[in-house]
Design a protein around this motif. Structure first.
Motif, PDB file in Angstrom:
ATOM      1  N   ALA A 164      -0.291  13.530   2.926  1.00 30.32           N
ATOM      2  CA  ALA A 164       0.177  12.596   1.909  1.00 30.32           C
ATOM      3  C   ALA A 164       0.254  13.378   0.603  1.00 30.32           C
ATOM      4  O   ALA A 164      -0.706  13.421  -0.173  1.00 30.32           O
ATOM      5  N   ALA A 172      -9.046   4.146   0.013  1.00 26.38           N
ATOM      6  CA  ALA A 172      -8.626   5.222  -0.884  1.00 26.38           C
ATOM      7  C   ALA A 172      -9.167   6.576  -0.454  1.00 26.38           C
ATOM      8  O   ALA A 172      -8.534   7.608  -0.679  1.00 26.38           O
ATOM      9  N   PRO A 185      -5.490  11.126  -5.379  1.00 28.27           N
ATOM     10  CA  PRO A 185      -4.847   9.825  -5.600  1.00 28.27           C
ATOM     11  C   PRO A 185      -5.798   8.734  -6.059  1.00 28.27           C
ATOM     12  O   PRO A 185      -5.444   7.915  -6.910  1.00 28.27           O
ATOM     13  N   SER A 186      -7.015   8.693  -5.523  1.00 28.22           N
ATOM     14  CA  SER A 186      -7.925   7.597  -5.859  1.00 28.22           C
ATOM     15  C   SER A 186      -8.302   7.587  -7.337  1.00 28.22           C
ATOM     16  O   SER A 186      -8.743   6.559  -7.862  1.00 28.22           O
ATOM     17  N   LEU A 225      -6.758   8.177   1.858  1.00 30.69           N
ATOM     18  CA  LEU A 225      -5.600   8.709   1.140  1.00 30.69           C
ATOM     19  C   LEU A 225      -5.954  10.032   0.476  1.00 30.69           C
ATOM     20  O   LEU A 225      -5.153  10.977   0.504  1.00 30.69           O
ATOM     21  N   THR A 235       1.224   3.922  -3.073  1.00 29.95           N
ATOM     22  CA  THR A 235       0.846   5.299  -2.749  1.00 29.95           C
ATOM     23  C   THR A 235       1.952   6.267  -3.161  1.00 29.95           C
ATOM     24  O   THR A 235       1.682   7.328  -3.739  1.00 29.95           O
ATOM     25  N   LEU A 286      -4.861  -0.422  -0.111  1.00 29.13           N
ATOM     26  CA  LEU A 286      -5.088   0.834  -0.826  1.00 29.13           C
ATOM     27  C   LEU A 286      -6.484   0.979  -1.436  1.00 29.13           C
ATOM     28  O   LEU A 286      -7.151   1.988  -1.212  1.00 29.13           O
ATOM     29  N   TYR A 316      -4.087  13.603   1.014  1.00 29.78           N
ATOM     30  CA  TYR A 316      -3.615  14.474  -0.079  1.00 29.78           C
ATOM     31  C   TYR A 316      -4.188  15.879   0.089  1.00 29.78           C
ATOM     32  O   TYR A 316      -3.485  16.874  -0.089  1.00 29.78           O
ATOM     33  N   SER A 361       0.830  -1.211   0.000  1.00 27.14           N
ATOM     34  CA  SER A 361       0.000   0.000   0.000  1.00 27.14           C
ATOM     35  C   SER A 361       0.860   1.255   0.000  1.00 27.14           C
ATOM     36  O   SER A 361       0.590   2.214  -0.738  1.00 27.14           O
TER      37      SER A 361
END
Length: 334
Positions: free
Chosen positions: A248, A236, A258-259, A239, A207, A232, A243, A203
């Motif tokens: 992140a 998501a 990111p997703s 994450l 990432t 991940l 971000y 993960s």
């Protein structure tokens, strides 16, 4: 269903020819010997591997398992434990070529294909080595350690020449965590390093690839994530939050979060339940999911075909996961 083949994309092997050769003469500091528990490889800088049993080496147990599990063919991967060594560049390249020669021989004997290895200390040389391996019809892709013991990590700029070649040639790249990865520092895991630690390692590595903009620079990459992508795909949203809050963050992503990149990867089914496979297929599309067993390891899936069929997906999607997706991804260009 009309399926004629079931293709297992995640299966490991240590070629007997490699062990016999290492028993006779070391290569790049590697040697092998027979013990009461099985073959053992002495890895420079890290010591002896775990004993290597017949299921990892011999074709007969592998073929018997395939018949029992309903698998007709496997994409053969080298065992990461014989690749995780802190070698200098020259030795690393010698060792990768030695492993590739043995893997190609095993793939030809089994009438299947294998994944190649390359040393990654120098991006330009790695790109040349990928092209060299890709000329061999026995190889249908590349396997990369997500946390190499020497040299850069896959999200670092050193890899860009390799990514450029892989994208241009359409070479599938399987990202696989090592047995002893960064999560080994989490002492609270105790004996669960192989249960959850590998998923953490995968993960985090993926990432970092996303956050570093690797997919923005190389959108044609064909990357395969083992073990269902670790944690991940299923976390998501967290994450994306990281971000957004810059917890992140490595730079602005072209897709905004990111997703948005999850649908660009391919994922194997190793360790997933039927409902998890259905969730993954719904998230990234059933065309991005590949059957995987992680043979011959106990934490793999002893009945991967049954697990996929228990997902509740439509027959056409099940057939795609069992065969069509992998056949398309790993098909060599004419």
């Amino acid at each position: 269903m009309s399926r004629t083949e079931v293709l297992d994309t995640h299966a490991h092997i240590v070629p007997r020819s490699l062990l016999s050769a290492l028993e006779d003469a070391p290569v790049a500091g590697f040697s092998a010997r027979r013990t009461d528990q099985g073959w053992v490889v002495a890895v420079p800088g890290t010591g002896d591997t775990r004993p290597i049993g017949a299921r990892m080496i011999e074709p007969a147990p592998r073929e018997a398992w395939q018949r029992q599990a309903g698998v007709t063919r496997q994409v053969l991967s080298p065992w990461l434990d014989i690749q995780s060594a802190p070698l200098n560049p020259a030795r690393a390249r010698d060792w990768a070529r030695t492993v590739n020669d043995a893997m190609a021989e095993s793939a030809a004997d089994a009438n299947t294909v294998a994944l190649a290895s390359v040393a990654v200390d120098d991006g330009d040389r790695a790109a040349d080595d990928v092209l060299e391996a890709w000329k061999r019809i026995e190889f249908a892709g590349l396997i990369l350690n997500t946390d190499p013991p020497a040299g850069p990590a896959p999200h670092e700029a050193t890899y860009d020449p390799l990514w450029t070649v892989a994208a241009a040639e359409g070479i599938p790249v399987v990202l696989h965590p090592p047995t002893c990865g960064p999560s080994g520092d989490l002492t609270s895991l105790g004996t669960m390093g192989n249960v959850h630690g590998r998923l953490i390692d995968n993960s985090v590595a993926v990432t970092k690839l996303i956050l570093a903009g690797v997919l923005d620079r190389h959108p044609a990459l064909r990357l395969v994530l083992v073990h269902g992508g670790g944690f991940l795909p299923y976390q998501a949203g967290r994450l994306d939050g990281g971000y957004r809050t810059k917890e992140a963050f490595a730079g602005e992503l072209e897709r905004g979060k990111p997703s948005a990149y999850l649908g660009e990867f391919h994922y194997d089914t190793v360790g997933l339940s039927g409902p998890a496979i259905a969730f993954l297929a719904g998230l990234v599309g059933p065309g991005r999911v590949l059957l995987g067993s992680d043979y011959p390891f106990a934490l793999g899936d002893p009945e991967p075909v049954r697990t996929v069929r228990e997902s509740g997906l439509d027959d056409a999607y099940v057939e795609a996961i069992l065969h069509t997706n992998a056949e398309t991804l790993f098909r060599r260009p004419a």
